[in-house]
Design an enzyme around this catalytic site. Structure first.
Site, PDB file in Angstrom:
ATOM      1  N   SER A  35       0.797  -1.236   0.148  1.00 20.08           N
ATOM      2  CA  SER A  35      -0.013  -0.154  -0.144  1.00 20.08           C
ATOM      3  C   SER A  35       0.830   1.235   0.075  1.00 20.08           C
ATOM      4  O   SER A  35       1.741   1.511   0.707  1.00 20.08           O
ATOM      5  CB  SER A  35      -0.889  -0.019   1.214  1.00 20.08           C
ATOM      6  OG  SER A  35      -1.877  -1.176   1.007  1.00 20.08           O
ATOM      7  N   HIS A  66      -3.174   0.993  -4.407  1.00 15.09           N
ATOM      8  CA  HIS A  66      -2.691  -0.160  -5.293  1.00 15.09           C
ATOM      9  C   HIS A  66      -3.298   0.451  -6.654  1.00 15.09           C
ATOM     10  O   HIS A  66      -4.340   0.268  -7.223  1.00 15.09           O
ATOM     11  CB  HIS A  66      -3.196  -1.490  -5.039  1.00 15.09           C
ATOM     12  CG  HIS A  66      -2.799  -2.093  -3.584  1.00 15.09           C
ATOM     13  ND1 HIS A  66      -1.980  -3.037  -3.621  1.00 15.09           N
ATOM     14  CD2 HIS A  66      -2.820  -1.400  -2.558  1.00 15.09           C
ATOM     15  CE1 HIS A  66      -1.667  -3.076  -2.058  1.00 15.09           C
ATOM     16  NE2 HIS A  66      -2.391  -2.309  -1.426  1.00 15.09           N
ATOM     17  N   HIS A  88      -5.487  -9.261  -2.278  1.00  9.09           N
ATOM     18  CA  HIS A  88      -5.806  -9.647  -0.950  1.00  9.09           C
ATOM     19  C   HIS A  88      -6.788 -10.698  -0.735  1.00  9.09           C
ATOM     20  O   HIS A  88      -7.697 -10.521  -1.505  1.00  9.09           O
ATOM     21  CB  HIS A  88      -6.063  -8.699   0.178  1.00  9.09           C
ATOM     22  CG  HIS A  88      -4.931  -7.484  -0.144  1.00  9.09           C
ATOM     23  ND1 HIS A  88      -5.076  -6.319  -1.224  1.00  9.09           N
ATOM     24  CD2 HIS A  88      -4.021  -7.106   0.713  1.00  9.09           C
ATOM     25  CE1 HIS A  88      -3.757  -5.691  -1.063  1.00  9.09           C
ATOM     26  NE2 HIS A  88      -3.304  -6.035   0.125  1.00  9.09           N
ATOM     27  N   TYR A  90      -9.185 -10.718   1.354  1.00 13.03           N
ATOM     28  CA  TYR A  90     -10.110 -10.084   1.914  1.00 13.03           C
ATOM     29  C   TYR A  90     -11.009  -9.379   0.836  1.00 13.03           C
ATOM     30  O   TYR A  90     -12.130  -8.858   0.900  1.00 13.03           O
ATOM     31  CB  TYR A  90      -9.977  -9.160   2.953  1.00 13.03           C
ATOM     32  CG  TYR A  90      -9.031  -7.884   2.294  1.00 13.03           C
ATOM     33  CD1 TYR A  90      -9.488  -6.916   1.845  1.00 13.03           C
ATOM     34  CD2 TYR A  90      -7.694  -7.582   3.080  1.00 13.03           C
ATOM     35  CE1 TYR A  90      -8.689  -5.779   1.267  1.00 13.03           C
ATOM     36  CE2 TYR A  90      -6.942  -6.926   2.938  1.00 13.03           C
ATOM     37  CZ  TYR A  90      -7.400  -5.728   2.023  1.00 13.03           C
ATOM     38  OH  TYR A  90      -6.638  -4.628   1.700  1.00 13.03           O
ATOM     39  N   GLU A  91     -10.277  -9.209  -0.352  1.00 14.89           N
ATOM     40  CA  GLU A  91     -11.082  -8.713  -1.537  1.00 14.89           C
ATOM     41  C   GLU A  91     -11.868  -9.731  -2.145  1.00 14.89           C
ATOM     42  O   GLU A  91     -12.895  -9.653  -2.965  1.00 14.89           O
ATOM     43  CB  GLU A  91     -10.077  -8.331  -2.804  1.00 14.89           C
ATOM     44  CG  GLU A  91      -9.241  -7.208  -2.181  1.00 14.89           C
ATOM     45  CD  GLU A  91      -8.167  -6.839  -3.448  1.00 14.89           C
ATOM     46  OE1 GLU A  91      -8.576  -6.098  -4.336  1.00 14.89           O
ATOM     47  OE2 GLU A  91      -6.829  -7.375  -3.203  1.00 14.89           O
ATOM     48  N   ALA A 118       2.534  -2.441   4.132  1.00 15.52           N
ATOM     49  CA  ALA A 118       2.395  -1.487   5.151  1.00 15.52           C
ATOM     50  C   ALA A 118       1.971  -2.317   6.284  1.00 15.52           C
ATOM     51  O   ALA A 118       1.096  -3.340   6.056  1.00 15.52           O
ATOM     52  CB  ALA A 118       1.452  -0.541   4.729  1.00 15.52           C
ATOM     53  N   MET A 221      -2.138  -7.758   6.346  1.00 11.30           N
ATOM     54  CA  MET A 221      -3.081  -8.669   5.751  1.00 11.30           C
ATOM     55  C   MET A 221      -2.761  -9.090   4.561  1.00 11.30           C
ATOM     56  O   MET A 221      -3.604  -9.478   3.501  1.00 11.30           O
ATOM     57  CB  MET A 221      -4.373  -7.794   5.456  1.00 11.30           C
ATOM     58  CG  MET A 221      -4.845  -7.084   6.738  1.00 11.30           C
ATOM     59  SD  MET A 221      -6.126  -5.755   6.353  1.00 11.30           S
ATOM     60  CE  MET A 221      -6.313  -5.023   7.995  1.00 11.30           C
ATOM     61  N   SER A 222      -1.376  -9.416   4.496  1.00  3.92           N
ATOM     62  CA  SER A 222      -0.968  -9.834   3.147  1.00  3.92           C
ATOM     63  C   SER A 222       0.320 -10.726   3.294  1.00  3.92           C
ATOM     64  O   SER A 222       0.939 -10.920   4.241  1.00  3.92           O
ATOM     65  CB  SER A 222      -0.789  -8.883   2.105  1.00  3.92           C
ATOM     66  OG  SER A 222       0.475  -7.706   2.587  1.00  3.92           O
ATOM     67  N   ASN A 245       1.433   2.529  11.551  1.00  5.28           N
ATOM     68  CA  ASN A 245       0.733   2.851  12.609  1.00  5.28           C
ATOM     69  C   ASN A 245       1.137   2.017  13.900  1.00  5.28           C
ATOM     70  O   ASN A 245       1.807   0.964  13.644  1.00  5.28           O
ATOM     71  CB  ASN A 245      -0.689   2.537  12.307  1.00  5.28           C
ATOM     72  CG  ASN A 245      -1.071   1.378  11.936  1.00  5.28           C
ATOM     73  OD1 ASN A 245      -0.797   0.864  10.752  1.00  5.28           O
ATOM     74  ND2 ASN A 245      -1.632   0.468  12.646  1.00  5.28           N
ATOM     75  N   HIS A 259      -7.245   3.768   7.038  1.00  2.48           N
ATOM     76  CA  HIS A 259      -6.213   3.545   5.728  1.00  2.48           C
ATOM     77  C   HIS A 259      -5.824   4.642   5.205  1.00  2.48           C
ATOM     78  O   HIS A 259      -4.749   4.566   4.703  1.00  2.48           O
ATOM     79  CB  HIS A 259      -7.238   2.774   4.688  1.00  2.48           C
ATOM     80  CG  HIS A 259      -6.286   2.166   3.506  1.00  2.48           C
ATOM     81  ND1 HIS A 259      -5.469   0.971   3.845  1.00  2.48           N
ATOM     82  CD2 HIS A 259      -6.381   2.434   2.028  1.00  2.48           C
ATOM     83  CE1 HIS A 259      -5.069   0.768   2.483  1.00  2.48           C
ATOM     84  NE2 HIS A 259      -5.459   1.467   1.415  1.00  2.48           N
TER      85      HIS A 259
END
Length: 292
Positions: A35, A66, A88, A90-91, A118, A221-222, A245, A259
């Site tokens: 990201s 992206h 991802h 989650y997509e 990230a 998440m990746s 973060n 995000h």
């Protein structure tokens, strides 16, 4: 998401053959940009670029930050291919679709995969803007059977039971830390353990505390599925997380993560990540003989 979806070797080969017919570049290094980090691809010389939507077999990226392009070109004399944006779980993609490009890269002649992401910091010593060189990972979806190698093994790519110990190349990690010293950013860098969770939500405080107690330094998440497939098909892997973060671990904290904030930190530190990866690629030993 169909975890049982299968992709044949011919499917990967068709995509690789199409790309070979569209570009003369024969990359030895593939870079997956996380990201807000896709700017690295813009620095490639003699570019050929393709929208994911135009590439046979490729999924589409739907996440802000992206760009959704595959970019071929030269970086410090090395032939590379960059993914400006990844896919991802989650997509809604199956994990074999999420990792589809990695096997295509193998068929293109790629030897080394660089993955960037990230991530949120769980370690007290990692702050937003820091760079964590990944020395190991915890693949939480994989621990409950959500694995891109699920189903019949394709022996043309690798073994049924690949070992994941030492999956992040020690030599490349050492080289990256040395480059950090030379660039004057060593205070921003340290090695650590990355954990992949499914997303797309950020972690609850209880989940963050659990991850921290398990020895996880940063969470995202990746990455883990792509690395798993890369190791399965014999690629050398280097990974880094840009810390964007702090993950909240206290019920007294009133801050929250979003995000947009992740993308802002990525933008501020993208040049440093770009310099680090560029210098790492320039030092790599590759067999750059334009394999067909």
């Amino acid at each position: 998401m169909n975890s049982k979806e299968q992709i044949s070797h011919d499917d990967y080969q068709k995509t690789a053959d199409w790309l070979k017919s569209q570009t003369k570049h024969r990359p030895k290094v593939a870079i997956i940009c996380g990201s807000g980090l896709g700017v690295l691809a813009d620095t490639l010389k003699c570019q050929d670029s393709f929208a994911y939507s135009d590439i046979p077999g490729f999924p589409h990226s739907t996440v802000q930050g992206h760009a959704g392009r595959l970019v071929f070109g030269e970086l410090k004399g090395k032939t590379c291919v960059c993914m400006q944006g990844r896919f991802h779980m989650y997509e809604g993609h199956s994990l074999c679709k999420t990792t589809f490009p990695v096997r295509v890269f193998k068929l293109l002649g790629v030897e080394t995969l660089i993955v960037t992401n990230a991530a949120g910091s769980l370690a007290d010593g990692l702050r937003p803007g820091d760079i964590m060189i990944i020395k190991d990972h915890v693949n939480f979806p994989g621990l409950v059977g959500m694995n891109p190698l699920f189903g019949p093994n394709d022996d043309k790519f690798g073994p049924r039971f690949p070992a994941m110990s030492g999956c992040y190349d020690k030599g490349l990690r050492s080289s990256a830390m040395e480059i950090g010293k030379q660039l004057g950013v060593s205070k921003l860098m340290q090695e650590g353990v990355y954990a992949m969770v499914g997303g797309p939500n950020f972690e609850s405080i209880a989940e963050a505390r659990l991850l921290h107690r398990l020895g996880v330094d940063a969470v995202g998440m990746s990455t883990a599925p792509e690395v798993l497939v890369a190791i399965h098909c014999g690629l050398r892997v280097f990974g880094l997380s840009l810390i964007t973060n702090k993950v909240l671990k206290s019920y007294e904290d009133t801050d929250s993560v979003n995000h947009e904030g992740v993308l802002e930190v990525s933008r501020l530190r993208s040049q440093t990540v770009q310099q680090l990866v560029t210098e790492l690629v320039s030092r790599m030993e590759t067999n750059n003989n334009n394999a067909v």
